[in-house]
Design an enzyme around this catalytic site. Structure first.
Site, PDB file in Angstrom:
ATOM      1  N   TYR A  49       0.834  -1.203   0.000  1.00 30.04           N
ATOM      2  CA  TYR A  49       0.000   0.000   0.000  1.00 30.04           C
ATOM      3  C   TYR A  49       0.869   1.254   0.000  1.00 30.04           C
ATOM      4  O   TYR A  49       0.679   2.163  -0.801  1.00 30.04           O
ATOM      5  CB  TYR A  49      -0.944   0.008   1.209  1.00 30.04           C
ATOM      6  N   LYS A  53       1.098   4.141  -2.966  1.00 28.90           N
ATOM      7  CA  LYS A  53       0.756   5.548  -2.774  1.00 28.90           C
ATOM      8  C   LYS A  53       1.962   6.452  -3.035  1.00 28.90           C
ATOM      9  O   LYS A  53       1.806   7.563  -3.548  1.00 28.90           O
ATOM     10  CB  LYS A  53       0.166   5.784  -1.378  1.00 28.90           C
ATOM     11  N   ILE A  82      -8.435   8.133   7.942  1.00 30.49           N
ATOM     12  CA  ILE A  82      -9.810   8.571   7.715  1.00 30.49           C
ATOM     13  C   ILE A  82     -10.777   7.533   8.294  1.00 30.49           C
ATOM     14  O   ILE A  82     -10.575   6.324   8.125  1.00 30.49           O
ATOM     15  CB  ILE A  82     -10.116   8.707   6.203  1.00 30.49           C
TER      16      ILE A  82
END
Length: 145
Positions: A49, A53, A82
């Protein structure tokens, strides 16, 4: 992970830019990076991940360099942690993250999706007309420690 987060973003941006160039109409693209593209997440095993990114952030810089002559600006927004349906599931599986993640930023809380609207509007609007190849990190100060 790389196919969706890097290749998919690249192909989508490329398709949009082709149309902008064909119409001789510049504009602004905003790609979604992550603070995880800048730092390794403490306590999380997520190299794929994070690398994907980081790839999006670097991709935006390179696309900005390539497409600037066509009046196309390319920037990224890099959110912090988030609260989403996905993170809610993570909190069920790893309850300590509900406490640890907010404590990892200067504001001491998690963010919500609506908190990124202003950043997106700014990057898409003429208010950022001299901004390209930049990463707008919105992470509650997580990476500033």
């Amino acid at each position: 992970m790389m196919a969706v987060n890097v290749t998919g973003v690249f192909m989508t941006a490329q398709a949009v830019a082709r149309q902008m160039i064909k119409r001789k109409q510049g504009g602004s693209l905003v790609l979604i990076g992550s603070m995880s593209g800048t730092v390794a997440n403490r306590g999380l095993i997520c190299p794929a991940y994070n690398a994907s990114k980081a790839g999006v952030i670097q991709l935006a810089r390179n696309l900005a360099a390539e497409w600037g002559e066509h009046g196309i600006r390319v920037n990224t927004i890099s959110p912090g942690y988030i609260v989403t349906a996905m993170t809610a599931g993570l909190f069920d599986a790893f309850p300590e993250r509900r406490k640890d993640w907010p404590n990892a930023n200067m504001l001491g809380r998690l963010s919500y999706p609506n908190e990124y609207r202003g950043a997106a509007v700014f990057l898409l609007s003429d208010a950022s007309s001299f901004m390209t190849g930049a990463d707008l990190r919105v992470d509650g100060g997580h990476c500033a420690w």
